[in-house]
Design an enzyme around this catalytic site. Structure first.
Site, PDB file in Angstrom:
ATOM      1  CE1 TYR A 223      -4.042  -1.650  -0.469  1.00  0.00           C
ATOM      2  CE2 TYR A 223      -3.145  -3.230   0.956  1.00  0.00           C
ATOM      3  CZ  TYR A 223      -4.103  -2.934   0.495  1.00  0.00           C
ATOM      4  OH  TYR A 223      -4.902  -4.069  -0.193  1.00  0.00           O
TER       5      TYR A 223
ATOM      6  NE  ARG B 103      -0.268  -0.104  -6.115  1.00  0.00           N
ATOM      7  CZ  ARG B 103       0.428  -1.014  -6.263  1.00  0.00           C
ATOM      8  NH1 ARG B 103       0.757  -2.047  -5.341  1.00  0.00           N
ATOM      9  NH2 ARG B 103       1.484  -0.903  -7.260  1.00  0.00           N
TER      10      ARG B 103
ATOM     11  CD  GLN C  61     -16.355  -1.548  -8.148  1.00  0.00           C
ATOM     12  OE1 GLN C  61     -16.037  -2.682  -7.944  1.00  0.00           O
ATOM     13  NE2 GLN C  61     -16.682  -1.084  -9.117  1.00  0.00           N
ATOM     14  CG  ASN C  62     -11.391   3.310  -8.801  1.00  0.00           C
ATOM     15  OD1 ASN C  62     -11.407   2.170  -8.862  1.00  0.00           O
ATOM     16  ND2 ASN C  62     -11.396   4.334  -9.895  1.00  0.00           N
ATOM     17  CB  VAL C  63      -8.290   2.586  -2.485  1.00  0.00           C
ATOM     18  CG1 VAL C  63      -9.280   1.305  -2.154  1.00  0.00           C
ATOM     19  CG2 VAL C  63      -7.169   1.932  -3.411  1.00  0.00           C
ATOM     20  CG  ASP C  64      -8.174   6.854  -7.794  1.00  0.00           C
ATOM     21  OD1 ASP C  64      -8.911   7.324  -7.376  1.00  0.00           O
ATOM     22  OD2 ASP C  64      -7.759   5.727  -8.634  1.00  0.00           O
TER      23      ASP C  64
ATOM     24  CG  HIS D 111     -14.051  -1.796  -2.719  1.00  0.00           C
ATOM     25  ND1 HIS D 111     -13.783  -2.258  -3.890  1.00  0.00           N
ATOM     26  CD2 HIS D 111     -15.073  -2.334  -2.214  1.00  0.00           C
ATOM     27  CE1 HIS D 111     -14.743  -3.244  -4.393  1.00  0.00           C
ATOM     28  NE2 HIS D 111     -15.429  -3.022  -3.089  1.00  0.00           N
TER      29      HIS D 111
ATOM     30  N   GLY E 151     -15.864   1.838 -16.029  1.00  0.00           N
ATOM     31  CA  GLY E 151     -14.320   1.146 -15.844  1.00  0.00           C
ATOM     32  C   GLY E 151     -14.567   0.030 -14.869  1.00  0.00           C
ATOM     33  CB  THR E 152     -16.135  -1.573 -12.454  1.00  0.00           C
ATOM     34  OG1 THR E 152     -16.192  -2.724 -11.664  1.00  0.00           O
ATOM     35  CG2 THR E 152     -17.528  -0.994 -12.822  1.00  0.00           C
TER      36      THR E 152
HETATM   37  P1  OAD Z   1     -11.202  -4.408 -13.052  1.00  0.00           P
HETATM   38  O1  OAD Z   1      -9.526  -4.467 -13.050  1.00  0.00           O
HETATM   39  O2  OAD Z   1     -11.739  -5.806 -12.439  1.00  0.00           O
HETATM   40  O3  OAD Z   1     -12.034  -3.862 -14.229  1.00  0.00           O
HETATM   41  C1  OAD Z   1     -11.353  -2.861 -14.724  1.00  0.00           C
HETATM   42  C2  OAD Z   1     -12.617  -2.604 -15.954  1.00  0.00           C
HETATM   43  O4  OAD Z   1     -11.925  -1.290 -16.699  1.00  0.00           O
HETATM   44  C3  OAD Z   1     -12.175  -3.566 -17.063  1.00  0.00           C
HETATM   45  O5  OAD Z   1     -13.687  -3.814 -17.351  1.00  0.00           O
HETATM   46  C4  OAD Z   1     -11.440  -2.932 -18.327  1.00  0.00           C
HETATM   47  O6  OAD Z   1     -12.128  -3.251 -19.744  1.00  0.00           O
HETATM   48  C5  OAD Z   1     -11.903  -1.557 -17.949  1.00  0.00           C
HETATM   49  N1  OAD Z   1     -10.797  -0.491 -18.629  1.00  0.00           N
HETATM   50  C6  OAD Z   1      -9.707  -0.796 -18.835  1.00  0.00           C
HETATM   51  N2  OAD Z   1      -9.157   0.579 -19.313  1.00  0.00           N
HETATM   52  C7  OAD Z   1     -10.076   1.443 -19.399  1.00  0.00           C
HETATM   53  C8  OAD Z   1     -10.108   3.055 -19.579  1.00  0.00           C
HETATM   54  N3  OAD Z   1      -9.051   3.606 -20.059  1.00  0.00           N
HETATM   55  N4  OAD Z   1     -11.460   3.427 -19.702  1.00  0.00           N
HETATM   56  C9  OAD Z   1     -12.547   2.754 -19.187  1.00  0.00           C
HETATM   57  N5  OAD Z   1     -12.682   1.441 -18.739  1.00  0.00           N
HETATM   58  C10 OAD Z   1     -11.320   0.886 -18.800  1.00  0.00           C
HETATM   59  O7  OAD Z   1     -11.233  -3.386 -11.641  1.00  0.00           O
HETATM   60  P2  OAD Z   1     -12.515  -3.250 -11.021  1.00  0.00           P
HETATM   61  O8  OAD Z   1     -13.802  -3.607 -11.526  1.00  0.00           O
HETATM   62  O9  OAD Z   1     -12.436  -1.839 -10.327  1.00  0.00           O
HETATM   63  O10 OAD Z   1     -11.088  -4.258  -4.834  1.00  0.00           O
HETATM   64  O11 OAD Z   1     -12.153  -3.990  -9.737  1.00  0.00           O
HETATM   65  C11 OAD Z   1     -13.195  -4.317  -8.583  1.00  0.00           C
HETATM   66  C12 OAD Z   1     -12.354  -4.480  -7.194  1.00  0.00           C
HETATM   67  O12 OAD Z   1     -11.516  -5.576  -7.313  1.00  0.00           O
HETATM   68  C13 OAD Z   1     -11.273  -3.169  -6.877  1.00  0.00           C
HETATM   69  O13 OAD Z   1     -12.136  -2.405  -6.223  1.00  0.00           O
HETATM   70  C14 OAD Z   1     -10.373  -4.128  -6.176  1.00  0.00           C
HETATM   71  C15 OAD Z   1     -10.267  -5.350  -6.949  1.00  0.00           C
HETATM   72  O14 OAD Z   1      -9.868  -6.339  -6.217  1.00  0.00           O
HETATM   73  C16 OAD Z   1     -10.104  -4.459  -3.564  1.00  0.00           C
HETATM   74  O15 OAD Z   1      -8.919  -4.403  -3.554  1.00  0.00           O
HETATM   75  C17 OAD Z   1     -10.981  -4.862  -2.340  1.00  0.00           C
END
Ligand code: OAD
Length: 231
Positions: free
Chosen positions: A53, A56, A86-89, A104, A172-173
């Site tokens: 961390y 990060r 969901q972002n921690v930034d 998160h 972006g999730t």
């Molecule tokens: P993921 O890495 O699972 O998903 C990221 C998403 O962003 C994917 O669907 C990509 O296609 C998309 N993506 C990539 N580049 C992009 C861009 N330039 N613009 C828009 N979208 C883009 O990340 P999260 O879904 O955020 O939790 O992950 C969820 C949680 O899993 C996080 O909060 C974290 C992780 O483990 C914890 O650490 C508790």
């Protein structure tokens, strides 16, 4: 003013230079979730977790919000915008968004490993935490992050907010992680859902509007669509 509720994930910060978790080259290819993002990992090796961390946090000092974050601030001129991230930034805060819920946790905070309510804000000049840094009651400081297997304290508030959305936007999730991904099920029936992501995501629904673009481009397009059709 109509209410726009936005659920964001790692993808909105990708253009700022923070890698996502599950894309190729993502963080979970380099680290094991159970080592750095679980209570068991913390008990096993708190030094490794603390270092992870700290890295990060260092990276966060080197990056800036991109147009994805900034476009959501601009949207506040036309809509009552609420962000659930969901972002921690802290890139939504630094862009200037008014209403932000961190589902998160937050990288810029630490808390007592024993007393959850003892939360401390780190400053850019002292962002590194060390083993031996303690809360005022003598317990080690841990990241203020929701790890896998832990409760999500802000979930109730996020659900209530989602239930009041006139428009719901997902940016972006991958929607792989629950309970965050379940928020889409709380959007009132008949209210539009927009998905901004350059790739296909885990959940597919014919009633959703897909904007297959990176966040900066996608938010511009969303703005055009929703300012011309709804207000
Ligand atoms: P993921 O890495 O699972 O998903 C990221 C998403 O962003 C994917 O669907 C990509 O296609 C998309 N993506 C990539 N580049 C992009 C861009 N330039 N613009 C828009 N979208 C883009 O990340 P999260 O879904 O955020 O939790 O992950 C969820 C949680 O899993 C996080 O909060 C974290 C992780 O483990 C914890 O650490 C508790």
């Amino acid at each position: 003013m109509k209410r726009v509720v936005v659920l964001t994930g790692a993808g909105i910060s990708a253009e700022s230079g923070i890698s996502t978790f599950r894309d190729s080259g993502g963080l979970w290819e380099q680290y094991r979730i159970e080592d750095v993002a679980s209570p068991e990992g913390w008990i096993r090796d708190p030094r490794l977790v603390t270092d992870f961390y700290n890295q990060r946090r260092k990276q966060l000092l080197e990056v800036s919000p991109n147009y994805g974050h900034k476009g959501l601030v601009e949207l506040e001129k036309y809509f009552d915008v609420h962000i659930i991230t969901q972002n921690v930034d802290n890139l939504h805060e630094r862009a200037g968004s008014k209403n932000i819920i961190h589902l998160h946790g937050e990288l810029t905070k630490v808390r007592s490993e024993r007393f959850d309510n003892l939360v401390y804000e780190l400053t850019p000049d002292k962002y590194e935490v060390k083993i031996g840094d303690k809360c005022e009651r003598g317990y080690q400081l841990r990241p203020h992050i929701v790890w896998f297997g832990e409760a999500v304290p802000m979930l109730g508030e996020a659900i209530k907010l989602t239930e009041t959305a006139d428009i719901f936007v997902v940016i972006g999730t991958s929607l792989n992680v629950y309970p965050a991904a379940s928020l889409v099920h709380y959007v009132p029936e008949g209210k539009p859902i927009y998905i901004i992501d350059p790739n296909s995501i885990a959940i597919n629904n014919n009633n959703w509007h897909y904007i297959k673009k990176v966040a900066s481009e996608g938010v511009k397009e969303l703005m055009k669509i929703i300012t011309s059709t709804t207000q």
